[in-house]
Scaffold this motif. Structure first.
Motif, short mmCIF file in Angstrom:
data_model
loop_
_atom_site.label_atom_id
_atom_site.label_comp_id
_atom_site.label_asym_id
_atom_site.label_seq_id
_atom_site.Cartn_x
_atom_site.Cartn_y
_atom_site.Cartn_z
N MET A 37 46.96 50.63 38.42
CA MET A 37 46.58 51.56 39.46
C MET A 37 45.65 50.96 40.59
O MET A 37 45.24 51.31 41.48
N LEU A 38 45.21 49.72 40.26
CA LEU A 38 44.13 49.02 41.15
C LEU A 38 44.91 48.79 42.57
O LEU A 38 44.17 48.49 43.55
N ASP A 39 46.33 48.76 42.53
CA ASP A 39 47.02 48.57 44.06
C ASP A 39 46.76 49.72 44.74
O ASP A 39 47.01 49.57 46.15
N ILE A 40 46.21 50.83 44.43
CA ILE A 40 45.97 52.08 45.23
C ILE A 40 44.52 52.24 45.00
O ILE A 40 44.26 53.42 45.19
N ALA A 41 43.71 51.53 44.88
CA ALA A 41 42.26 51.70 44.43
C ALA A 41 41.60 52.48 45.65
O ALA A 41 40.86 53.26 45.20
N ALA A 42 41.84 51.96 46.88
CA ALA A 42 40.99 52.74 47.91
C ALA A 42 41.23 54.34 47.90
O ALA A 42 40.19 54.82 48.03
N ALA A 43 42.63 54.66 47.74
CA ALA A 43 42.69 56.06 47.78
C ALA A 43 42.25 56.78 46.59
O ALA A 43 41.57 57.76 46.69
N LEU A 44 42.51 56.15 45.45
CA LEU A 44 42.08 56.68 43.83
C LEU A 44 40.39 56.68 44.00
O LEU A 44 40.11 57.61 43.34
N ALA A 93 36.50 52.06 41.76
CA ALA A 93 35.19 51.74 42.60
C ALA A 93 35.23 50.35 42.89
O ALA A 93 34.96 49.93 43.86
N ALA A 94 35.36 49.57 41.79
CA ALA A 94 34.97 48.08 42.05
C ALA A 94 36.28 47.47 42.86
O ALA A 94 35.90 46.61 43.92
N ALA A 95 37.31 47.83 42.63
CA ALA A 95 38.36 47.16 43.27
C ALA A 95 38.48 47.52 44.95
O ALA A 95 38.65 47.03 45.59
N ALA A 96 38.05 49.19 45.01
CA ALA A 96 38.02 49.52 46.35
C ALA A 96 36.75 48.78 47.26
O ALA A 96 37.03 48.52 48.46
N VAL A 109 40.83 40.71 42.78
CA VAL A 109 40.36 39.75 43.32
C VAL A 109 40.06 40.05 45.01
O VAL A 109 40.95 40.57 45.39
N PRO A 110 39.02 39.21 45.51
CA PRO A 110 39.01 39.25 47.04
C PRO A 110 40.24 38.79 47.47
O PRO A 110 41.13 37.89 46.93
N PRO A 111 40.72 39.11 48.78
CA PRO A 111 41.76 38.55 49.12
C PRO A 111 41.86 37.05 49.35
O PRO A 111 40.97 36.57 49.79
N PRO A 112 43.07 36.63 49.52
CA PRO A 112 43.27 35.32 49.66
C PRO A 112 42.85 34.82 51.17
O PRO A 112 43.04 35.80 52.07
N ARG A 113 42.40 33.60 51.35
CA ARG A 113 41.97 33.16 52.72
C ARG A 113 43.21 32.42 53.43
O ARG A 113 43.88 31.91 52.87
N MET A 114 43.22 32.50 54.67
CA MET A 114 43.96 31.77 55.59
C MET A 114 42.95 31.01 56.51
O MET A 114 42.31 32.11 57.35
N LEU A 115 43.01 30.04 56.60
CA LEU A 115 42.35 28.96 57.56
C LEU A 115 43.31 28.60 58.33
O LEU A 115 44.07 27.70 58.38
N VAL A 116 43.15 29.07 59.67
CA VAL A 116 43.81 28.53 61.07
C VAL A 116 43.12 27.61 61.78
O VAL A 116 41.98 27.82 62.32
N PHE A 117 43.51 26.41 61.92
CA PHE A 117 42.89 25.26 62.68
C PHE A 117 43.23 24.95 64.21
O PHE A 117 44.64 24.77 64.09
#
Length: 392
Positions: free
Chosen positions: A1-8, A117-120, A200-208
Motif C-alpha cells: 500500500m505504500l506505493d500510493i501512500a500520498a493519497a492514502l 504517513a511516514a512514506a508520504a 525509502v527516499p527517492p534514488p538520486r541522479m547526478l547530472v554532471f
C-alpha cells in the motif's frame, strides 16, 4: 500500500474509511509487482492499481466487501482462459492479493496509518504485514524504522523481534518483498509469511555538465522518480534559472562534489561534459563506487581516448567495464529530449535487468525479477577543500 501512500495518508488524515488491496506475490508474467495497491473508500472512490486493468473490477468489489464486513481476506488471480468471463490475468501470470480494511478508530489501523504517513513524508520505514501462517491474523502489522522503535505487534515479543530483523534487512536494500519467519520467533517454528513494503527516499541522479542536454536529462530523471542534481564547475552555467526543474544545482568541481555528497547503490551518474579535465577525475572515482549506473557522453573516439586516460589513472578492466559509454541505447536520437530518453531507457534496463532489445525480438516473460541489489551504500570520506572553479 505504500506505493500510493500520498493519497492514502490524506484519506487517513480526513478520517475516511477505506480498504486496500496489495499484491503480495507474483508468479509468471504480470503487469504489477509486489506492493502494488488499489484502495477504495466508502463512497466508492478508488486510487491505485494492482493489475493494470485485468482484474481491477474484481479487486474493487473485494475492497467494497472488506469495508462492509471489516474482514481481511486473501485472493489469488490467475489466467482465466477456461472462462472468458472470469476475473483473471490475460497475460498468463498469477498474483496473490491481501485486502485489508483501514477504519478510523480501529486500533489495528494505527500501524498502517503510521506507515502511510511516514512514506508520504519521504521517511525511511518498512511496513511488515502477515500474509499467511499460524499464530497471527492476516494483516497484523509492524512499523519498522532504521535504528528506531518498532510499532505494533504480531502477537509475541520473539515473533516481533524476528519480523523486525527481517524487515530491516529488506529496508537496508530498499526492496519490497516477502519473508518467512518462524511463527514462534525462532528458526524452526511453523512458517509465517510476511509482506514487507519499504519506503525509502527517492534514488538520486547526478547530472554532471550544465550543457544543453542537461535540462532534458533533468526532466527525464524526474519523470523516473529520481531526485536530480546538476553539477558543473562553471558558476555562470550552473544556475537554478537555467535548470528550474532540478532539485539542486551545484557550482563545484564534479569529482569533489561526488566525493562529498551521499550516494548509494541506486544512484545514477550521468556525465555530459565530455571534457577530460572534468570527466577523468570524476569517472576515476565514480567507477570505484557502488553506484547503479555510470554513463558518459561522447563520440566513440572520445570514449577510446577517455579509456586510455582512465587506464593510465590505474583503473582495472573490471572497473572500466562498468562505464556506459557512448551513453544511452541506440534509438537514433538527435535532439536533447531524444538523447535523454535513450539514457533513461539504459538506466531502467540496467536497474531492471532488461536487454534493451525490442520485446518482439525476445522470448520468455515480459515481466521478470530485477537483478540482486548492489553492495551497501557508502559515504566517501570528506577530502580537503577543492581549488576554486575555473573562470569562464
Amino acid at each position: 500500500m505504500l506505493d500510493i501512500a500520498a493519497a492514502l495518508a490524506d484519506w487517513c488524515a480526513q478520517g475516511r474509511a477505506f480498504a486496500v488491496a496489495t499484491v503480495t506475490a507474483v508468479s509468471g508474467s504480470a503487469p504489477r509487482r509486489q506492493g502494488a495497491a488499489l484502495a477504495v473508500d466508502r463512497d466508492g472512490e478508488a486510487v491505485g492499481s494492482v493489475s493494470g486493468g485485468c482484474v481491477e473490477g474484481a479487486v474493487y468489489e473485494l475492497c467494497r466487501r472488506s469495508l462492509a464486513d471489516g474482514r481481511t481476506v486473501r485472493e489469488r488471480f490467475g489466467h482465466s482462459g477456461e472462462d472468458a468471463f472470469a476475473a483473471g490475468l490475460t497475460c498468463g501470470g498469477e498474483i496473490d492479493v491481501l485486502v485489508q480494511p483501514v477504519l478510523p478508530g480501529d486500533p489495528g489501523a494505527a500501524v498502517p496509518a503510521g506507515a502511510l504517513a511516514a512514506a508520504a513524508a519521504g521517511e525511511t520505514a518498512a511496513l511488515a504485514r502477515v500474509v499467511d501462517g499460524p499464530g497471527a491474523p492476516p494483516g497484523a502489522a509492524l512499523l519498522v524504522r532504521p535504528g528506531g522503535p518498532v510499532t505494533g505487534t504480531l502477537g509475541g515479543e520473539r515473533l516481533d523481534g524476528a519480523a523486525a530483523a527481517a524487515a530491516r534487512a529488506l529496508l537496508d536494500a530498499g526492496r519490497t518483498g516477502t519473508v518467512t519467519v518462524g511463527a514462534d520467533g525462532g528458526r524452526c517454528g511453523e512458517p509465517l509469511t510476511l509482506l514487507v513494503e519499504c519506503s525509502v527516499p527517492p534514488p538520486r541522479m547526478l547530472v554532471f555538465g550544465a550543457v544543453d542536454f542537461a535540462a532534458a536529462m533533468v526532466r527525464a530523471g524526474r519523470f523516473l522518480g529520481h531526485r536530480v542534481t546538476v553539477c558543473d564547475a562553471r558558476p555562470v552555467f550552473a544556475t537554478a534559472a537555467r535548470f528550474p526543474e532540478a532539485d539542486e544545482v551545484v557550482a563545484q568541481w564534479p569529482h569533489r562534489y561526488l566525493e562529498r555528497t551521499r550516494t548509494d547503490s541506486r544512484t545514477a551518474v550521468v556525465v555530459l561534459t565530455h571534457d577530460p579535465k572534468f570527466d577523468v577525475p570524476l569517472l576515476e572515482r565514480a567507477l570505484r563506487m557502488p553506484l547503479a549506473y555510470v554513463g558518459a557522453m561522447g563520440s566513440r573516439r572520445t570514449h577510446d581516448q577517455r579509456l586510455e586516460r582512465l587506464r593510465a589513472a590505474g583503473l582495472t578492466g573490471t572497473e572500466l567495464a562498468r562505464l556506459h559509454s557512448p551513453i544511452g541505447l541506440d534509438l537514433g536520437a538527435l535532439t536533447p529530449e531524444e538523447t535523454a530518453l535513450s539514457v533513461a531507457a539504459e538506466i531502467v534496463a540496467r536497474r531492471r535487468g532488461g536487454t534493451g532489445l525490442p520485446l518482439s525480438r525476445t522470448t520468455g516473460p515480459l515481466h521478470h525479477d530485477p537483478p540482486p541489489p548492489a553492495p551497501e551504500s557508502v559515504l566517501p570520506p570528506v577530502p580537503a577543500p577543492a581549488p576554486a572553479p575555473p573562470s569562464v
